[in-house]
Design a protein around this motif. Structure first.
Motif, short mmCIF file in Angstrom:
data_model
loop_
_atom_site.label_atom_id
_atom_site.label_comp_id
_atom_site.label_asym_id
_atom_site.label_seq_id
_atom_site.Cartn_x
_atom_site.Cartn_y
_atom_site.Cartn_z
N ILE A 60 0.85 -1.20 0.00
CA ILE A 60 0.00 0.00 0.00
C ILE A 60 0.88 1.25 0.00
O ILE A 60 1.85 1.34 0.78
N ASP A 61 0.60 2.21 -0.90
CA ASP A 61 1.21 3.54 -0.83
C ASP A 61 0.54 4.27 0.34
O ASP A 61 -0.67 4.53 0.29
N VAL A 62 1.31 4.58 1.37
CA VAL A 62 0.71 5.11 2.60
C VAL A 62 0.42 6.61 2.45
O VAL A 62 1.33 7.40 2.19
N LYS A 63 -0.84 6.99 2.59
CA LYS A 63 -1.23 8.42 2.56
C LYS A 63 -1.24 8.99 3.98
O LYS A 63 -0.93 10.16 4.19
N ALA A 64 -1.68 8.18 4.94
CA ALA A 64 -1.70 8.62 6.35
C ALA A 64 -1.55 7.39 7.24
O ALA A 64 -2.08 6.32 6.92
N ALA A 65 -0.79 7.53 8.32
CA ALA A 65 -0.65 6.46 9.31
C ALA A 65 -0.99 7.07 10.67
O ALA A 65 -0.86 8.27 10.87
N ALA B 109 -3.83 4.30 6.06
CA ALA B 109 -4.76 4.32 4.93
C ALA B 109 -3.96 4.73 3.70
O ALA B 109 -3.00 5.50 3.81
N GLY B 110 -4.34 4.20 2.54
CA GLY B 110 -3.61 4.55 1.33
C GLY B 110 -4.19 3.85 0.12
O GLY B 110 -5.37 3.47 0.11
N VAL B 111 -3.35 3.67 -0.89
CA VAL B 111 -3.79 3.12 -2.18
C VAL B 111 -2.99 1.86 -2.48
O VAL B 111 -1.76 1.85 -2.35
N ILE B 112 -3.68 0.80 -2.88
CA ILE B 112 -2.98 -0.46 -3.19
C ILE B 112 -2.09 -0.26 -4.42
O ILE B 112 -2.54 0.21 -5.46
N ARG B 113 -0.80 -0.64 -4.25
CA ARG B 113 0.19 -0.48 -5.31
C ARG B 113 0.51 -1.83 -5.96
O ARG B 113 0.77 -1.90 -7.16
N ARG C 59 -8.55 2.31 -2.81
CA ARG C 59 -8.31 3.00 -1.52
C ARG C 59 -8.66 2.06 -0.37
O ARG C 59 -9.77 1.52 -0.33
N VAL C 60 -7.70 1.87 0.54
CA VAL C 60 -7.94 0.92 1.63
C VAL C 60 -7.39 1.46 2.96
O VAL C 60 -6.52 2.33 2.98
N LEU C 61 -7.90 0.90 4.06
CA LEU C 61 -7.29 1.10 5.37
C LEU C 61 -6.82 -0.27 5.85
O LEU C 61 -7.36 -1.30 5.43
N ALA C 62 -5.81 -0.28 6.72
CA ALA C 62 -5.24 -1.57 7.13
C ALA C 62 -4.57 -1.46 8.49
O ALA C 62 -4.15 -0.38 8.92
N VAL C 63 -4.52 -2.62 9.17
CA VAL C 63 -3.70 -2.75 10.38
C VAL C 63 -2.54 -3.67 10.02
O VAL C 63 -2.73 -4.69 9.36
N VAL C 64 -1.33 -3.29 10.43
CA VAL C 64 -0.12 -4.08 10.13
C VAL C 64 0.64 -4.32 11.45
O VAL C 64 0.47 -3.55 12.41
N PRO C 65 1.48 -5.35 11.53
CA PRO C 65 2.21 -5.60 12.79
C PRO C 65 3.18 -4.46 13.12
O PRO C 65 3.44 -4.16 14.28
N HIS C 66 3.74 -3.82 12.09
CA HIS C 66 4.63 -2.65 12.20
C HIS C 66 4.86 -2.19 10.78
O HIS C 66 4.43 -2.86 9.82
N ALA D 47 -9.81 7.58 7.96
CA ALA D 47 -9.71 6.14 7.66
C ALA D 47 -8.47 5.54 8.33
O ALA D 47 -8.49 4.41 8.82
N ALA D 48 -7.37 6.33 8.36
CA ALA D 48 -6.12 5.84 8.96
C ALA D 48 -6.25 5.72 10.47
O ALA D 48 -5.56 4.93 11.11
N ALA D 49 -7.13 6.53 11.05
CA ALA D 49 -7.24 6.61 12.52
C ALA D 49 -8.42 5.79 13.02
O ALA D 49 -9.09 6.17 13.98
N PHE D 50 -8.71 4.67 12.39
CA PHE D 50 -10.01 4.04 12.63
C PHE D 50 -9.94 2.60 13.15
O PHE D 50 -10.47 2.28 14.22
N MET D 51 -9.28 1.71 12.39
CA MET D 51 -9.49 0.28 12.61
C MET D 51 -9.01 -0.19 13.99
O MET D 51 -9.70 -0.94 14.67
N PHE D 52 -7.85 0.24 14.41
CA PHE D 52 -7.26 -0.25 15.65
C PHE D 52 -8.13 0.12 16.87
O PHE D 52 -8.50 -0.73 17.67
N THR D 53 -8.46 1.40 16.95
CA THR D 53 -9.16 1.87 18.15
C THR D 53 -10.65 1.49 18.13
O THR D 53 -11.18 0.98 19.12
N TYR D 54 -11.34 1.74 17.01
CA TYR D 54 -12.76 1.41 16.95
C TYR D 54 -12.95 -0.11 16.94
O TYR D 54 -13.90 -0.63 17.51
#
Ligand code: NAP
Length: 325
Positions: free
Chosen positions: A31-36, A65-69, A83-90, A116-123
């Motif tokens: 993913i090309d990262v737009k925001a982390a 959150a970003g765009v699949i490359r 356009r996707v959001l994701a959780v990664v180990p690091h 979108a970047a500030a969403f999956m982990f906390t919510y």
């Protein structure tokens, strides 16, 4: 590509470096990262105090959150340019990151990259806690400790969305104002007010049905003592650094439960329930019912400052790192 690298645990430094771009393995995407976004575990990981220790050197950052490359072998339902959001180990604090498809979700049309970047982990954590672990019901009273933090503010919003009466507790009036703006019905400043007395006053002496506790330390016991009959204490985290102990007779006297929450393991052990949860959360994000609060934005080079804002208790809601900004 550029990435922010930790070369030594506990060194208190991160280096902006040029590194090889990641490649997508089977069932992975790049993913090309737009925001982390920063989460509390990022600070623990840099100090070597987190349960998971990545191979060195590593880039911090667990959600983005970003765009699949690039799409790896065996990936279905996701395509380059999406356009996707994701959780990664690091590895989110970099221009590109690799993610397992099980933890990638398309961003609904109209939702910008930042929320979108500030969403999956906390919510994801707070919804699993309130719905699957506490069985929060409409009409319940929910007390959220550390209510202006990342998981805390998500719990405040979700509690209201699920029909509960939400009491938000935090350490400053500014933090409590943010909680009210995110639909808390009542607030307690636990830096100055007596937690038990205020809960008694706010609930007419009845107590609360659910306590959401990501803080630990000295507030856990008075909160547990403030549960109503059949109340549930959600053990979410220990941001305070101290793991509290509780007299178990209190659980007996209230018919109360102490309920552990471990979102990461839940997503691995119960992937179908997690997928259902994410579908519901993303629907609420798309229709504006959930509004992640962004406290600050930093360019990649200042990612360490972003993590320090969260570690040092300054942040309200979420802090972002913008690799392109
Ligand atoms: N169980 C799970 O699956 C799961 C998932 C995600 C996160 N967590 C855990 O949940 C906790 C909160 O994570 P988060 O990302 O929401 O963090 P956060 O944004 O930093 O929020 C934590 C809150 O805790 C309070 N706090 C009290 N004492 C603190 C101290 N000494 N240092 C820092 N904060 C302190 C702060 O609120 P006040 O200033 O208002 O007191 C702060 O807003 C962490 O322990 C994290 O590891 C658990």
């Amino acid at each position: 590509m550029k990435a922010l690298l930790c070369r030594e645990l506990g060194s208190g430094t991160l280096e902006l470096a040029e590194v090889d771009a990641p490649r997508a393995g089977a069932k992975q995407v790049v993913i090309d990262v737009k925001a982390a976004a920063v989460n509390f575990p990022d600070a623990l990981m840099l100090e070597g105090k987190y349960q998971f220790k990545p191979p060195m050197p590593f880039s911090p950052g667990c959600e983005l959150a970003g765009v699949i490359r690039e799409v790896g072998e065996g990936v279905e339902g996701l395509a380059t340019g999406q356009r996707v959001l994701a959780v990664v180990p690091h590895g989110a604090f970099a221009e590109q990151a690799v993610a397992d498809v099980a933890r990638v979700v398309p961003i609904p049309d109209g939702v910008p990259y930042e929320p979108a970047a500030a969403f999956m982990f906390t919510y994801g954590t707070s919804y699993h806690a309130l719905k699957d672990r506490a069985q929060l019901a409409a009409g319940d009273t929910l007390l959220v400790l550390g209510a202006a933090g990342g998981v805390g503010l998500a719990a405040v919003e979700l509690g209201r969305q699920m029909g509960a009466k939400v009491i938000a507790a935090a350490s400053t009036d500014e933090k409590l104002a943010a909680c009210r703006a995110h639909a808390a019905e009542a607030t307690i400043n636990y830096a100055g007010e007596d937690l038990r007395e205020r809960i008694k006053a706010l609930t007419g002496g009845r107590g609360v049905d659910v306590v959401y506790d990501p803080v630990g330390g000295a507030f856990t016991e008075p909160a547990f003592r403030s549960l109503a009959w059949r109340g549930r204490l959600l053990v979410v985290g220990f941001a305070n650094g101290e793991i509290p102990k509780l007299p178990l007779n209190l659980a007996l006297l209230k018919g109360a439960s102490i309920v552990g929450v471990f979102w990461g393991d839940f997503t691995r052990r119960e992937p179908e329930v997690n997928r259902q949860n994410m579908r519901q959360l993303v629907d609420w994000l798309a229709d504006g019912a959930l509004r992640p609060h962004i406290a600050a934005r930093y360019p990649l080079a200042q990612g360490l400052q972003a993590i320090a804002d969260v570690r040092d208790r300054r942040a309200i809601g979420k802090v972002l790192v913008l690799p392109g900004g």
